[in-house]
Design a protein around this motif. Sequence first.
Motif, PDB file in Angstrom:
ATOM      1  N   SER A 121      17.811  -4.073  19.109  1.00  0.00           N
ATOM      2  CA  SER A 121      16.734  -3.194  19.573  1.00  0.00           C
ATOM      3  C   SER A 121      16.440  -3.433  21.055  1.00  0.00           C
ATOM      4  O   SER A 121      15.690  -2.678  21.670  1.00  0.00           O
TER       5      SER A 121
ATOM      6  N   GLY B 273      20.104  -2.174  10.571  1.00  0.00           N
ATOM      7  CA  GLY B 273      18.977  -1.259  10.375  1.00  0.00           C
ATOM      8  C   GLY B 273      17.982  -1.891   9.427  1.00  0.00           C
ATOM      9  O   GLY B 273      18.296  -2.857   8.738  1.00  0.00           O
TER      10      GLY B 273
ATOM     11  N   GLU C 191       7.076  -0.059  13.347  1.00  0.00           N
ATOM     12  CA  GLU C 191       7.609   1.304  13.180  1.00  0.00           C
ATOM     13  C   GLU C 191       8.407   1.731  14.418  1.00  0.00           C
ATOM     14  O   GLU C 191       9.465   2.350  14.315  1.00  0.00           O
TER      15      GLU C 191
ATOM     16  N   ILE D 205      12.537   2.583  14.987  1.00  0.00           N
ATOM     17  CA  ILE D 205      13.153   3.721  15.687  1.00  0.00           C
ATOM     18  C   ILE D 205      14.140   3.205  16.742  1.00  0.00           C
ATOM     19  O   ILE D 205      15.252   3.733  16.888  1.00  0.00           O
TER      20      ILE D 205
ATOM     21  N   ASN E  52      17.210   1.724  14.454  1.00  0.00           N
ATOM     22  CA  ASN E  52      17.914   2.676  13.575  1.00  0.00           C
ATOM     23  C   ASN E  52      18.409   3.908  14.330  1.00  0.00           C
ATOM     24  O   ASN E  52      19.410   4.509  13.928  1.00  0.00           O
ATOM     25  N   CYS E  53      17.693   4.285  15.401  1.00  0.00           N
ATOM     26  CA  CYS E  53      18.033   5.541  16.106  1.00  0.00           C
ATOM     27  C   CYS E  53      18.541   5.293  17.526  1.00  0.00           C
ATOM     28  O   CYS E  53      19.682   5.591  17.832  1.00  0.00           O
ATOM     29  N   ARG E  54      17.677   4.743  18.390  1.00  0.00           N
ATOM     30  CA  ARG E  54      18.068   4.659  19.810  1.00  0.00           C
ATOM     31  C   ARG E  54      19.305   3.802  20.004  1.00  0.00           C
ATOM     32  O   ARG E  54      20.287   4.229  20.631  1.00  0.00           O
TER      33      ARG E  54
ATOM     34  N   ASN F  57       8.443   7.327   8.186  1.00  0.00           N
ATOM     35  CA  ASN F  57       9.146   7.031   9.444  1.00  0.00           C
ATOM     36  C   ASN F  57      10.575   6.566   9.153  1.00  0.00           C
ATOM     37  O   ASN F  57      11.517   6.953   9.842  1.00  0.00           O
ATOM     38  N   TYR F  58      10.732   5.735   8.112  1.00  0.00           N
ATOM     39  CA  TYR F  58      12.085   5.284   7.754  1.00  0.00           C
ATOM     40  C   TYR F  58      12.960   6.482   7.385  1.00  0.00           C
ATOM     41  O   TYR F  58      14.089   6.620   7.876  1.00  0.00           O
TER      42      TYR F  58
ATOM     43  N   THR G 208      14.043   8.279  10.378  1.00  0.00           N
ATOM     44  CA  THR G 208      15.125   7.632  11.150  1.00  0.00           C
ATOM     45  C   THR G 208      16.477   7.935  10.508  1.00  0.00           C
ATOM     46  O   THR G 208      17.479   8.105  11.196  1.00  0.00           O
ATOM     47  N   LYS G 209      16.495   8.010   9.185  1.00  0.00           N
ATOM     48  CA  LYS G 209      17.773   8.261   8.500  1.00  0.00           C
ATOM     49  C   LYS G 209      18.186   9.736   8.628  1.00  0.00           C
ATOM     50  O   LYS G 209      19.374  10.049   8.643  1.00  0.00           O
TER      51      LYS G 209
ATOM     52  N   PHE H  81      17.763  11.348  11.317  1.00  0.00           N
ATOM     53  CA  PHE H  81      18.386  11.307  12.647  1.00  0.00           C
ATOM     54  C   PHE H  81      19.840  10.834  12.528  1.00  0.00           C
ATOM     55  O   PHE H  81      20.755  11.443  13.096  1.00  0.00           O
TER      56      PHE H  81
END
Length: 267
Positions: free
Chosen positions: A71, A96, A111, A115, A118-120, A158-159, A162-163, A165
Amino acid sequence: MNAKKLYADYGPAALVTGASDGIGEAFARELAEAGFDLVLCARRADRLERLANALSNEHGVSVESLALDLSEPSSADMIAAAVQRKDVGLFVGAAGFGTSGSVLDIDEADELAMIDLNCRALAQQSLRLAKHMVQRGRGGVVLMSSLLAFQGVAHAANYAATKAFVQGLAEGLRIELKPKGVDVIACAPGPVRSGFAARADMQMGGAVPAKAIPRPTLRALGKRTTARPGFLTKLLSYSLATLPRGARSSILTDAMDKMTRHQDAKG
Ligand SMILES: NC(=O)c1ccc[n+]([C@@H]2O[C@H](COP(=O)([O-])OP(=O)(O)OC[C@H]3O[C@@H](n4cnc5c(N)ncnc54)[C@H](OP(=O)(O)O)[C@@H]3O)[C@@H](O)[C@H]2O)c1
């Protein structure tokens, strides 16, 4: 899964993030058995080192462990350097985590960190790996999506987002990179036994072992958009797919309520 073909298509080396536990570790074991050299990445250096030693002793492959917090934006350059060193042809993005519970009780920093990871971070790794693989003319990418990716889910909003995405990223990259020799797949399992449930504070029933995930996913790489490993995942995915999005949200919200009911007792 044909290990020789897998190695011929995507060898000589694979990068696996989230390799210190669960699904990432299972992928690392499977790929070492197929003869891949490995770059393994996660935060817990001791677990990575132990796995790296075991896999190089058992399978005679070269394994580099990178203990990094993905992260952190600076981790991307460390990964890029390792990818060049080893000529990575296969990327498994399994680092993740999830969270669960009432939106009124959640920790905002956690949270946002989710993000970031899991995403950025996954997007940054995927984009860099895609360039590297297109340059070398072939490659494979496996991104960890989830059964929760296909609709909104209360108490894990939120989880699940992210998935969604990750699923969208994999679907788009697959179409764009296929003509350039790079195969991309989303892996969207239901509950899997791993470190995930403890960190997400979920109590999961009917979870499959993490080692059940890599083979069907790698077999489907290059053939399908999404792998849904395991009988329960297939049953749930295909029966949910026939329903309107709102109905899917209600059903999975009920399931999430059951998985988080123990939190009420904690107050
Ligand atoms: N288990 C399930 O039911 C399930 C279902 C569908 C999808 N998934 C997805 O599958 C993926 C793998 O989950 P899992 O079930 O294998 O969970 P897991 O056993 O908890 O493994 C997660 C891995 O991610 C690593 N990780 C976590 N935070 C990190 C960070 N900041 N930097 C680097 N590495 C980090 C962990 O290592 P360190 O703690 O050592 O950093 C660990 O190796 C996740 O994306 C998850 O959303 C899981």
